[in-house]
Motif scaffolding. Structure first.
Motif, PDB file in Angstrom:
ATOM      1  N   UNK A  66     -26.440 -23.001  26.993  1.00 52.01           N
ATOM      2  CA  UNK A  66     -26.889 -22.997  28.391  1.00 52.01           C
ATOM      3  C   UNK A  66     -25.766 -22.540  29.317  1.00 52.01           C
ATOM      4  N   UNK A  67     -24.574 -23.097  29.131  1.00 52.14           N
ATOM      5  CA  UNK A  67     -23.450 -22.735  30.000  1.00 52.14           C
ATOM      6  C   UNK A  67     -23.115 -21.253  29.870  1.00 52.14           C
ATOM      7  N   UNK A  68     -23.072 -20.771  28.627  1.00 52.81           N
ATOM      8  CA  UNK A  68     -22.729 -19.355  28.424  1.00 52.81           C
ATOM      9  C   UNK A  68     -23.726 -18.445  29.120  1.00 52.81           C
ATOM     10  N   UNK A  69     -24.997 -18.761  28.978  1.00 51.34           N
ATOM     11  CA  UNK A  69     -26.021 -17.916  29.589  1.00 51.34           C
ATOM     12  C   UNK A  69     -26.020 -18.048  31.103  1.00 51.34           C
ATOM     13  N   UNK A  70     -25.895 -19.302  31.563  1.00 54.29           N
ATOM     14  CA  UNK A  70     -25.970 -19.546  33.003  1.00 54.29           C
ATOM     15  C   UNK A  70     -24.853 -18.821  33.742  1.00 54.29           C
ATOM     16  N   UNK A  71     -23.645 -18.874  33.213  1.00 50.29           N
ATOM     17  CA  UNK A  71     -22.534 -18.277  33.956  1.00 50.29           C
ATOM     18  C   UNK A  71     -22.713 -16.763  34.086  1.00 50.29           C
ATOM     19  N   UNK A  72     -23.266 -16.162  33.043  1.00 51.20           N
ATOM     20  CA  UNK A  72     -23.485 -14.711  33.121  1.00 51.20           C
ATOM     21  C   UNK A  72     -24.548 -14.383  34.165  1.00 51.20           C
ATOM     22  N   UNK A  73     -25.663 -15.108  34.114  1.00 51.61           N
ATOM     23  CA  UNK A  73     -26.745 -14.820  35.057  1.00 51.61           C
ATOM     24  C   UNK A  73     -26.338 -15.150  36.487  1.00 51.61           C
ATOM     25  N   UNK A  74     -25.671 -16.274  36.672  1.00 46.40           N
ATOM     26  CA  UNK A  74     -25.187 -16.622  38.005  1.00 46.40           C
ATOM     27  C   UNK A  74     -24.281 -15.512  38.532  1.00 46.40           C
ATOM     28  N   UNK A  75     -23.374 -15.066  37.697  1.00 47.03           N
ATOM     29  CA  UNK A  75     -22.436 -14.035  38.135  1.00 47.03           C
ATOM     30  C   UNK A  75     -23.161 -12.745  38.489  1.00 47.03           C
ATOM     31  N   UNK A  76     -24.231 -12.454  37.750  1.00 46.63           N
ATOM     32  CA  UNK A  76     -24.939 -11.202  38.000  1.00 46.63           C
ATOM     33  C   UNK A  76     -25.793 -11.248  39.253  1.00 46.63           C
ATOM     34  N   UNK A  77     -26.490 -12.381  39.460  1.00 46.92           N
ATOM     35  CA  UNK A  77     -27.503 -12.393  40.524  1.00 46.92           C
ATOM     36  C   UNK A  77     -27.274 -13.450  41.592  1.00 46.92           C
ATOM     37  N   UNK A  78     -26.379 -14.369  41.372  1.00 47.87           N
ATOM     38  CA  UNK A  78     -26.233 -15.472  42.324  1.00 47.87           C
ATOM     39  C   UNK A  78     -27.006 -16.688  41.877  1.00 47.87           C
ATOM     40  N   UNK A  79     -26.843 -17.773  42.574  1.00 50.86           N
ATOM     41  CA  UNK A  79     -27.430 -19.043  42.154  1.00 50.86           C
ATOM     42  C   UNK A  79     -28.911 -19.116  42.486  1.00 50.86           C
ATOM     43  N   UNK A  80     -29.244 -18.881  43.731  1.00 55.00           N
ATOM     44  CA  UNK A  80     -30.640 -19.022  44.144  1.00 55.00           C
ATOM     45  C   UNK A  80     -31.524 -18.013  43.418  1.00 55.00           C
ATOM     46  N   UNK A  81     -30.972 -16.869  43.101  1.00 55.42           N
ATOM     47  CA  UNK A  81     -31.767 -15.809  42.469  1.00 55.42           C
ATOM     48  C   UNK A  81     -31.900 -15.993  40.969  1.00 55.42           C
ATOM     49  N   UNK A  82     -31.245 -16.973  40.407  1.00 57.72           N
ATOM     50  CA  UNK A  82     -31.337 -17.247  38.978  1.00 57.72           C
ATOM     51  C   UNK A  82     -32.098 -18.551  38.769  1.00 57.72           C
ATOM     52  N   UNK A  83     -33.241 -18.461  38.107  1.00 55.04           N
ATOM     53  CA  UNK A  83     -34.043 -19.664  37.888  1.00 55.04           C
ATOM     54  C   UNK A  83     -33.674 -20.313  36.555  1.00 55.04           C
ATOM     55  N   UNK A  84     -34.002 -21.580  36.458  1.00 51.75           N
ATOM     56  CA  UNK A  84     -33.757 -22.279  35.197  1.00 51.75           C
ATOM     57  C   UNK A  84     -34.552 -21.633  34.068  1.00 51.75           C
ATOM     58  N   UNK A  85     -35.705 -21.094  34.406  1.00 53.17           N
ATOM     59  CA  UNK A  85     -36.500 -20.428  33.364  1.00 53.17           C
ATOM     60  C   UNK A  85     -35.810 -19.153  32.892  1.00 53.17           C
ATOM     61  N   UNK A  86     -35.174 -18.424  33.797  1.00 53.81           N
ATOM     62  CA  UNK A  86     -34.368 -17.267  33.384  1.00 53.81           C
ATOM     63  C   UNK A  86     -33.326 -17.707  32.357  1.00 53.81           C
ATOM     64  N   UNK A  87     -32.625 -18.765  32.710  1.00 54.40           N
ATOM     65  CA  UNK A  87     -31.508 -19.219  31.874  1.00 54.40           C
ATOM     66  C   UNK A  87     -32.012 -19.698  30.518  1.00 54.40           C
ATOM     67  N   UNK A  88     -32.991 -20.628  30.548  1.00 54.01           N
ATOM     68  CA  UNK A  88     -33.399 -21.241  29.290  1.00 54.01           C
ATOM     69  C   UNK A  88     -34.088 -20.242  28.363  1.00 54.01           C
ATOM     70  N   UNK A  89     -34.836 -19.324  28.930  1.00 54.95           N
ATOM     71  CA  UNK A  89     -35.509 -18.372  28.050  1.00 54.95           C
ATOM     72  C   UNK A  89     -34.495 -17.427  27.414  1.00 54.95           C
ATOM     73  N   UNK A  90     -33.523 -16.980  28.197  1.00 52.81           N
ATOM     74  CA  UNK A  90     -32.510 -16.078  27.628  1.00 52.81           C
ATOM     75  C   UNK A  90     -31.624 -16.828  26.628  1.00 52.81           C
ATOM     76  N   UNK A  91     -31.388 -18.106  26.899  1.00 54.90           N
ATOM     77  CA  UNK A  91     -30.552 -18.895  25.995  1.00 54.90           C
ATOM     78  C   UNK A  91     -31.332 -19.422  24.801  1.00 54.90           C
ATOM     79  N   UNK A  92     -32.630 -19.138  24.773  1.00 53.03           N
ATOM     80  CA  UNK A  92     -33.500 -19.624  23.704  1.00 53.03           C
ATOM     81  C   UNK A  92     -33.398 -21.137  23.560  1.00 53.03           C
ATOM     82  N   UNK A  93     -33.658 -21.771  24.663  1.00 45.93           N
ATOM     83  CA  UNK A  93     -33.534 -23.224  24.772  1.00 45.93           C
ATOM     84  C   UNK A  93     -34.711 -23.703  25.604  1.00 45.93           C
ATOM     85  N   UNK A  94     -35.147 -24.920  25.354  1.00 50.36           N
ATOM     86  CA  UNK A  94     -36.285 -25.423  26.102  1.00 50.36           C
ATOM     87  C   UNK A  94     -35.937 -25.620  27.574  1.00 50.36           C
ATOM     88  N   UNK A  95     -36.948 -25.354  28.426  1.00 49.90           N
ATOM     89  CA  UNK A  95     -36.726 -25.458  29.873  1.00 49.90           C
ATOM     90  C   UNK A  95     -36.160 -26.815  30.275  1.00 49.90           C
TER      91      UNK A  95
END
Lengths: 218, 218
Positions: free
Chosen positions: A10-39
């Motif tokens: 989760x952390x690895x995926x989140x930091x990349x997405x946050x860095x790319x799009x910002x916090x508000x623009x990155x949803x938990x569903x973006x993160x969990x689906x890319x990280x292959x982890x349950x929402x």
DNA sequence: TCTGATTATAAACGGCTGTTTAAAACATAG
DNA sequence: CTATGTTTTAAACAGCCGTTTATAATCAGA
């Protein structure tokens, strides 16, 4: 040990997405689906999205502050009773900033996150960073004060933030700028390269002549 | 003339909210309710939220580019066949940046918007600004080139962006910094005051000695 | 092997998002 | 006054949001 695996994924995926799009623009569903982890895993392991954001920063800033304190300890034991030169201080900070994310090849992400911390709304983040990591900056600022005794306090305060702005702004917006630079000058620019270019500019900025005093009614 | 009224009321409200919270964090319902305007008015008058964001910027950047071109015209007719000094160029830009929003007492908002344009995701915004206002920056950069003939092209490119970072970062994050400064130094800092402090730092940064060449395998 | 705690999962929650629709109100020119 | 085009309005749309719940799977210790 599936837990640690989930947390770090989760952390690895989140930091990349946050860095790319910002916090508000990155949803938990973006993160969990890319990280292959349950929402629900984010809320289970971190409690909330805000806490996840803070955890992403803590993973960088905890080792950073620890190492930076150590580096400053060493400098202070080397320069006893005389001020540490400004260049040495800046060099030490730059090296520490480079060191920490280098181990995960995520310097770009780290820089971008620092920029976001400053510019995105996220009041909770600023409070979190100030509360947990403010002391190391205070210590650094005090050493800079001794290194630049001729600078009025207010002037040094502002110049430190000017220079912070230069570095964070440049390194966090690096990708966009790099595209332009490569197109115009065909030159590939690494982060280390940029820091090499930044150093004399920052030092010159800190040592610039004092501004003319504010004009008042005569 | 209820139409103009609605349009400007939307723009006035939107720019303030965008500046305070960012684009993604500001909903159309936030804007329309605070502006006392129907929700559908935004889509009716502007077409979409993206278009509204661009309109907010255009309202500042259209007069800015026009005046800045005029100012550069005057400088070029004054300095014929000799380069315009760097200080004069920077002074001219600073004055124009200050002039435009001054008429609506919205300098803070304008600065914050400029910062957001750089740091928020909003790819469409960067493309819009580049397409509509890129030429004035190109012209300015060319004049800076003539003012600093000894600087290698790549070095000048990066330093210009360093300095841009300093200014935008500082002025757009002004409120947060000002709070700290006032608490620590009891000194109230106006934007004009900050620009006075910025000038020598920016000039010194542009004129800094060249960095040592990148180390290569020996 | 059974027990008890930890972790993973699918589903649902209420709420907010930008946008569209169709009807109403208004303004303006003939 | 009437007809035409413009603007306003309330309501609804589908879709995504962060979070919670209840259930299932997995694990560690006795």
């Amino acid at each position: 040990m599936a837990q640690t695996d989930t947390v770090t994924r989760i952390l690895d995926t989140a930091e990349v997405l946050f860095a790319e799009r910002g916090f508000a623009e990155t949803s938990l569903r973006n993160i969990t689906s890319k990280a292959k982890v349950n929402l629900a895993a984010v809320n289970y392991h971190f409690g909330s999205k805000k806490a996840l954001i803070q955890a992403v920063f803590a993973r960088y800033l905890d080792p950073f502050t620890e190492r930076f304190h150590t580096a400053l300890d060493e400098l202070e034991s080397e320069y006893v009773d005389r001020p540490i030169p400004l260049e040495v201080l800046l060099e030490s900070m730059a090296r520490t900033v480079l060191e920490v994310p280098a181990e995960r090849n995520s310097l770009k992400v780290f820089m971008r996150l620092l920029g976001l911390a400053y510019t995105q709304a996220q009041g909770h983040l600023r409070r979190f960073i100030q509360a947990h990591y403010g002391s190391v900056f205070t210590r650094f600022a005090e050493l800079v004060r001794r290194a630049t005794p001729d600078l009025p306090d207010a002037e040094r305060f502002w110049r430190l933030h000017f220079m912070l702005g230069t570095v964070i702004f440049t390194l966090s917006g690096l990708d966009a700028l790099r595209d332009i630079a490569e197109k115009d000058y065909g030159e590939h620019v690494s982060v280390r390269d940029l820091i090499r270019r930044l150093r004399p500019v920052v030092v010159a900025g800190m040592n610039a002549p004092l501004p003319e005093p504010a004009k008042t009614v005569s």
